[in-house]
Design a protein around this motif. Structure first.
Motif, short mmCIF file in Angstrom:
data_model
loop_
_atom_site.label_atom_id
_atom_site.label_comp_id
_atom_site.label_asym_id
_atom_site.label_seq_id
_atom_site.Cartn_x
_atom_site.Cartn_y
_atom_site.Cartn_z
N GLN A 116 -36.56 8.52 -24.11
CA GLN A 116 -37.49 7.88 -25.06
C GLN A 116 -37.19 6.39 -25.23
O GLN A 116 -36.98 5.90 -26.32
CB GLN A 116 -37.45 8.59 -26.42
CG GLN A 116 -37.91 10.05 -26.35
CD GLN A 116 -37.95 10.69 -27.72
OE1 GLN A 116 -37.93 10.03 -28.76
NE2 GLN A 116 -38.01 12.02 -27.75
N GLU A 117 -37.12 5.69 -24.13
CA GLU A 117 -36.95 4.23 -24.09
C GLU A 117 -35.57 3.74 -24.52
O GLU A 117 -35.34 2.54 -24.64
CB GLU A 117 -38.01 3.53 -24.97
CG GLU A 117 -39.45 3.92 -24.64
CD GLU A 117 -39.81 3.62 -23.19
OE1 GLU A 117 -39.33 2.62 -22.64
OE2 GLU A 117 -40.56 4.42 -22.60
N VAL A 118 -34.62 4.66 -24.74
CA VAL A 118 -33.25 4.28 -25.06
C VAL A 118 -32.39 4.56 -23.82
O VAL A 118 -32.46 5.65 -23.25
CB VAL A 118 -32.71 5.03 -26.28
CG1 VAL A 118 -31.24 4.68 -26.52
CG2 VAL A 118 -33.54 4.68 -27.51
N VAL A 119 -31.57 3.56 -23.46
CA VAL A 119 -30.80 3.65 -22.23
C VAL A 119 -29.31 3.61 -22.56
O VAL A 119 -28.84 2.72 -23.29
CB VAL A 119 -31.14 2.48 -21.27
CG1 VAL A 119 -30.30 2.58 -20.00
CG2 VAL A 119 -32.62 2.49 -20.93
N LEU A 120 -28.57 4.60 -22.02
CA LEU A 120 -27.11 4.63 -22.10
C LEU A 120 -26.56 4.38 -20.71
O LEU A 120 -26.97 5.03 -19.75
CB LEU A 120 -26.63 5.98 -22.63
CG LEU A 120 -25.12 6.24 -22.54
CD1 LEU A 120 -24.34 5.26 -23.42
CD2 LEU A 120 -24.80 7.69 -22.93
N GLU A 121 -25.62 3.44 -20.61
CA GLU A 121 -25.05 3.08 -19.31
C GLU A 121 -23.53 3.08 -19.40
O GLU A 121 -22.96 2.48 -20.32
CB GLU A 121 -25.55 1.69 -18.89
CG GLU A 121 -25.07 1.27 -17.50
CD GLU A 121 -25.65 -0.09 -17.11
OE1 GLU A 121 -26.24 -0.18 -16.01
OE2 GLU A 121 -25.50 -1.04 -17.89
N VAL A 122 -22.89 3.78 -18.46
CA VAL A 122 -21.44 3.76 -18.32
C VAL A 122 -21.13 2.80 -17.18
O VAL A 122 -21.45 3.07 -16.02
CB VAL A 122 -20.86 5.16 -18.03
CG1 VAL A 122 -19.34 5.07 -17.85
CG2 VAL A 122 -21.21 6.11 -19.16
N LYS A 123 -20.48 1.68 -17.49
CA LYS A 123 -20.26 0.62 -16.50
C LYS A 123 -18.96 0.79 -15.72
O LYS A 123 -18.88 0.41 -14.55
CB LYS A 123 -20.28 -0.74 -17.19
CG LYS A 123 -21.63 -1.07 -17.83
CD LYS A 123 -21.62 -2.47 -18.43
CE LYS A 123 -23.00 -2.82 -18.99
NZ LYS A 123 -23.04 -4.19 -19.56
N SER A 124 -17.93 1.33 -16.37
CA SER A 124 -16.65 1.48 -15.69
C SER A 124 -15.80 2.50 -16.42
O SER A 124 -16.11 2.88 -17.56
CB SER A 124 -15.91 0.14 -15.61
OG SER A 124 -15.57 -0.32 -16.90
N ALA A 125 -14.72 2.94 -15.74
CA ALA A 125 -13.77 3.88 -16.34
C ALA A 125 -12.38 3.49 -15.89
O ALA A 125 -12.15 3.19 -14.72
CB ALA A 125 -14.10 5.31 -15.92
N ARG A 126 -11.44 3.48 -16.84
CA ARG A 126 -10.06 3.09 -16.50
C ARG A 126 -9.12 3.70 -17.53
O ARG A 126 -9.52 4.06 -18.65
CB ARG A 126 -9.92 1.57 -16.48
CG ARG A 126 -10.08 0.93 -17.83
CD ARG A 126 -10.11 -0.60 -17.75
NE ARG A 126 -10.16 -1.21 -19.07
CZ ARG A 126 -11.23 -1.35 -19.82
NH1 ARG A 126 -12.41 -0.89 -19.38
NH2 ARG A 126 -11.17 -1.92 -21.01
N GLN A 127 -7.85 3.80 -17.13
CA GLN A 127 -6.83 4.30 -18.06
C GLN A 127 -6.06 3.12 -18.61
O GLN A 127 -5.59 2.25 -17.88
CB GLN A 127 -5.88 5.27 -17.35
CG GLN A 127 -4.86 5.89 -18.31
CD GLN A 127 -4.13 7.07 -17.70
OE1 GLN A 127 -4.60 7.63 -16.72
NE2 GLN A 127 -3.00 7.45 -18.27
#
Length: 221
Positions: A116-127
């Protein structure tokens, strides 16, 4: 008396001719024998013919038949003046093997989901130390603001077990037609032992009509 002399002369001539013929014959025979010394008559006995036939068969059995493409290649090379004796035709090279397609490749960042026009973005992952940190962003492309309660954020592993997580920097309300709001989601590293990927789920508040779901977020160590 005169007749007797003629007869005697005739006899003498005949004897001389006969003697000359005998001498010539003897001399010719002697020359012929001398010339034919060391020459023997070919052996035409049946047994020898059989032996010869066996030898010929053995010789024929020893012959090797060249492939047609080898003969054609040698003839062409000789016509070009570059043929070499005993040259061999190189077999065609097998086609190069295709690289296998890797199944189940690890997803590449960034990972994006939209509802519904809302965007979730995961850009990176790190410890980072004892935490596993996901760098994320939220933006609202719609005409209505959207509210979130991040206590309702659910993170699960491959077995469906819920993992504890905390958020930082993400707004409680996304204004309409907003830009991206950056933030982080932190998960205790101890709870990710043996885990290869996690799934994220975030609902709008209070109606939960907006559902943001992002499966298979890889745990990069």
């Amino acid at each position: 008396m005169k007749l007797n002399s003629t007869v005697a002369l005739t006899l003498i001539l005949l004897v001389s001719m006969v003697a000359a013929g005998l001498i010539s014959a003897s001399w010719g025979t002697a020359l012929g024998r001398e010339a034919l010394k060391g020459i023997t008559q070919p052996d035409t006995r049946p047994t020898n013919n059989k032996a010869g036939g066996q030898t010929g068969a053995a010789r024929r059995e020893g012959l090797t038949v060249l492939p047609e493409n080898t003969i054609i290649t040698n003839v062409k090379a000789r016509m070009n003046g570059s043929a070499a004796k005993g040259s061999k035709v190189s077999p065609p090279e097998p086609p190069a093997a295709k690289a296998p397609i890797v199944q189940g490749a690890v997803p590449q960042f960034p990972l994006t989901t939209k509802s519904q026009e809302v965007v979730l973005e995961v850009k990176s992952a790190r410890q980072q130390g004892e935490l596993f940190v996901l760098t994320v962003s939220l933006r609202n492309e719609g005409q209505q603001p959207v509210q979130f309660v991040y206590d309702a954020l659910t993170i699960t592993d491959e077995k469906g077990q819920t993992l504890k997580a905390t958020t930082d920097g993400l707004p409680a309300e996304l204004p309409a037609s907003s830009g991206a709001f950056p933030g982080t989601i932190s998960i205790p590293a101890t709870s990710l032992e043996g885990v290869k990927n996690v799934a994220l789920s975030l609902s709008s508040y209070p109606d939960k009509q907006l559902q943001l779901q992002l499966p298979n977020v890889p745990i990069v160590r």
